[in-house]
Design a protein around this motif. Structure first.
Motif, PDB file in Angstrom:
ATOM      1  N   PHE A   1       0.836  -1.205   0.000  1.00  0.00           N
ATOM      2  CA  PHE A   1       0.000   0.000   0.000  1.00  0.00           C
ATOM      3  C   PHE A   1       0.870   1.253   0.000  1.00  0.00           C
ATOM      4  CE2 PHE A   1      -3.758  -2.425   1.672  1.00  0.00           C
ATOM      5  CZ  PHE A   1      -4.701  -1.960   0.754  1.00  0.00           C
ATOM      6  N   GLU A   2       1.937   1.244   0.801  1.00  0.00           N
ATOM      7  CA  GLU A   2       2.819   2.412   0.870  1.00  0.00           C
ATOM      8  C   GLU A   2       3.451   2.699  -0.486  1.00  0.00           C
ATOM      9  OE1 GLU A   2       5.574   1.732   4.053  1.00  0.00           O
ATOM     10  OE2 GLU A   2       4.019   1.880   5.585  1.00  0.00           O
ATOM     11  N   GLU A   3       3.899   1.649  -1.180  1.00  0.00           N
ATOM     12  CA  GLU A   3       4.502   1.839  -2.497  1.00  0.00           C
ATOM     13  C   GLU A   3       3.453   2.277  -3.518  1.00  0.00           C
ATOM     14  OE1 GLU A   3       7.229  -1.039  -4.042  1.00  0.00           O
ATOM     15  OE2 GLU A   3       7.964  -1.552  -2.045  1.00  0.00           O
ATOM     16  N   MET A   4       2.227   1.781  -3.374  1.00  0.00           N
ATOM     17  CA  MET A   4       1.150   2.228  -4.267  1.00  0.00           C
ATOM     18  C   MET A   4       0.913   3.721  -4.087  1.00  0.00           C
ATOM     19  SD  MET A   4      -1.307  -1.115  -3.678  1.00  0.00           S
ATOM     20  CE  MET A   4      -2.821  -0.297  -4.181  1.00  0.00           C
ATOM     21  N   GLN A   5       0.911   4.176  -2.833  1.00  0.00           N
ATOM     22  CA  GLN A   5       0.747   5.606  -2.558  1.00  0.00           C
ATOM     23  C   GLN A   5       1.942   6.388  -3.092  1.00  0.00           C
ATOM     24  OE1 GLN A   5      -2.057   7.220  -0.973  1.00  0.00           O
ATOM     25  NE2 GLN A   5      -1.000   8.934  -1.958  1.00  0.00           N
ATOM     26  N   ASP A   6       3.158   5.822  -2.949  1.00  0.00           N
ATOM     27  CA  ASP A   6       4.351   6.480  -3.486  1.00  0.00           C
ATOM     28  C   ASP A   6       4.255   6.645  -5.003  1.00  0.00           C
ATOM     29  OD1 ASP A   6       5.438   6.619  -0.931  1.00  0.00           O
ATOM     30  OD2 ASP A   6       6.797   4.907  -1.228  1.00  0.00           O
ATOM     31  N   LEU A   7       3.779   5.605  -5.700  1.00  0.00           N
ATOM     32  CA  LEU A   7       3.589   5.700  -7.152  1.00  0.00           C
ATOM     33  C   LEU A   7       2.605   6.807  -7.491  1.00  0.00           C
ATOM     34  CD1 LEU A   7       3.263   2.023  -8.473  1.00  0.00           C
ATOM     35  CD2 LEU A   7       5.101   3.653  -8.971  1.00  0.00           C
ATOM     36  N   LEU A   8       1.488   6.817  -6.772  1.00  0.00           N
ATOM     37  CA  LEU A   8       0.462   7.824  -7.019  1.00  0.00           C
ATOM     38  C   LEU A   8       1.029   9.227  -6.800  1.00  0.00           C
ATOM     39  CD1 LEU A   8      -2.533   8.266  -7.739  1.00  0.00           C
ATOM     40  CD2 LEU A   8      -3.031   8.159  -5.295  1.00  0.00           C
TER      41      LEU A   8
ATOM     42  N   ASP B   1       5.467  -8.768  -7.299  1.00  0.00           N
ATOM     43  CA  ASP B   1       6.015  -7.638  -8.045  1.00  0.00           C
ATOM     44  C   ASP B   1       5.722  -6.349  -7.282  1.00  0.00           C
ATOM     45  OD1 ASP B   1       6.943  -9.226 -10.190  1.00  0.00           O
ATOM     46  OD2 ASP B   1       4.942  -9.234 -11.075  1.00  0.00           O
ATOM     47  N   ALA B   2       6.766  -5.758  -6.721  1.00  0.00           N
ATOM     48  CA  ALA B   2       6.606  -4.557  -5.896  1.00  0.00           C
ATOM     49  C   ALA B   2       6.268  -3.349  -6.764  1.00  0.00           C
ATOM     50  CB  ALA B   2       7.881  -4.301  -5.105  1.00  0.00           C
ATOM     51  N   PRO B   3       5.306  -2.545  -6.336  1.00  0.00           N
ATOM     52  CA  PRO B   3       4.910  -1.379  -7.133  1.00  0.00           C
ATOM     53  C   PRO B   3       6.050  -0.431  -7.481  1.00  0.00           C
ATOM     54  CG  PRO B   3       3.284  -1.791  -5.438  1.00  0.00           C
ATOM     55  CD  PRO B   3       4.443  -2.721  -5.168  1.00  0.00           C
ATOM     56  N   MET B   4       7.016  -0.250  -6.591  1.00  0.00           N
ATOM     57  CA  MET B   4       8.121   0.672  -6.863  1.00  0.00           C
ATOM     58  C   MET B   4       9.340  -0.040  -7.452  1.00  0.00           C
ATOM     59  SD  MET B   4       7.287   3.823  -6.317  1.00  0.00           S
ATOM     60  CE  MET B   4       8.810   4.740  -6.052  1.00  0.00           C
ATOM     61  N   SER B   5       9.174  -1.275  -7.906  1.00  0.00           N
ATOM     62  CA  SER B   5      10.293  -1.989  -8.523  1.00  0.00           C
ATOM     63  C   SER B   5      10.706  -1.267  -9.805  1.00  0.00           C
ATOM     64  CB  SER B   5       9.896  -3.435  -8.847  1.00  0.00           C
ATOM     65  OG  SER B   5       8.936  -3.449  -9.896  1.00  0.00           O
ATOM     66  N   ASP B   6      11.939  -1.488 -10.218  1.00  0.00           N
ATOM     67  CA  ASP B   6      12.428  -0.873 -11.451  1.00  0.00           C
ATOM     68  C   ASP B   6      11.547  -1.253 -12.633  1.00  0.00           C
ATOM     69  OD1 ASP B   6      14.521   0.314 -10.100  1.00  0.00           O
ATOM     70  OD2 ASP B   6      16.003  -1.206 -10.664  1.00  0.00           O
TER      71      ASP B   6
ATOM     72  N   ILE C   1       5.402   1.886 -16.160  1.00  0.00           N
ATOM     73  CA  ILE C   1       4.509   3.027 -15.920  1.00  0.00           C
ATOM     74  C   ILE C   1       5.026   4.265 -16.642  1.00  0.00           C
ATOM     75  CG2 ILE C   1       3.718   4.653 -14.133  1.00  0.00           C
ATOM     76  CD1 ILE C   1       3.507   2.105 -12.282  1.00  0.00           C
ATOM     77  N   GLU C   2       6.324   4.525 -16.528  1.00  0.00           N
ATOM     78  CA  GLU C   2       6.900   5.692 -17.195  1.00  0.00           C
ATOM     79  C   GLU C   2       6.721   5.604 -18.715  1.00  0.00           C
ATOM     80  OE1 GLU C   2      10.897   5.815 -15.696  1.00  0.00           O
ATOM     81  OE2 GLU C   2      10.227   6.474 -13.698  1.00  0.00           O
TER      82      GLU C   2
END
Length: 183
Positions: A67-74, A166-171, A177-178
């Motif tokens: 959830f934290e990484e999802m928020q970081d992506l957002l 697969d971690a949301p903030m993974s490379d 996403i980019e």
């Protein structure tokens, strides 16, 4: 010789048509709406100009730290056009019993305040939400655990699917996403 060449050309045209039909066999995303955890409604078509990451979540899952990484992506990509939609589900028996408890827990434990969040939703089986039924039927993708992810490009096409690990903030995910935000 002409009959042979004509036959080859006809065969090539038929193969091309069959290939085109097979390639387009995946249906376009249905016009679906998720009921929000706080009574709002999220219609995916309203985000057709955005890149959307849809994640089936569960508060009590070992992957809940994502959830934290999802928020970081957002936070990182929102201004460029990213939406992250959390879809709490109890299909794997790891969700809190009520929408209010899910919302409160995610806010308190992970600081999730502005991320769109659906109400507790079925993501597998006969009662799967229409979005997840479409993924299963059109892409042979069905969540096999919590925190499976689906990346939708602008216009709603499925770009990538990801598993729980697969971690949301993974490379890899950030790169995907980019690229989607640029294209």
């Amino acid at each position: 010789m002409r009959k042979f060449v004509s036959g080859v050309i006809a065969l090539m045209i038929m193969v091309g048509l069959v290939t085109t039909v097979l390639a387009s066999g995946r249906s376009s995303m249905p016009d679906v709406t998720f009921d929000g955890i706080e009574g709002e409604r999220f219609r995916l078509a309203d985000w057709s100009d955005k890149v959307v990451l849809v994640v089936n979540t569960a508060s009590l899952c070992g992957y809940a730290g994502q959830f934290e990484e999802m928020q970081d992506l957002l936070d990182r990509y929102y201004d460029e056009g990213l939406i992250v939609l959390a879809v709490p589900s109890d299909n794997f028996r790891q969700e809190l019993p009520t929408n209010a408890e899910v919302r409160r827990y995610c806010v308190m434990a992970f600081g999730i305040e502005d991320m769109p969040m659906a109400e507790i939703t079925d993501v597998t089986g006969e009662r799967a939400h229409p979005f997840y039924a479409w993924l299963r039927d059109s892409y042979d993708f069905e969540p096999d655990w919590n925190f499976n992810k689906v990346l939708l490009g602008r216009g709603g096409e499925v770009l990538h699917t990801y598993r729980s690990s697969d971690a949301p903030m993974s490379d890899t995910m950030r790169h995907d996403i980019e690229r989607a935000l640029r294209g």
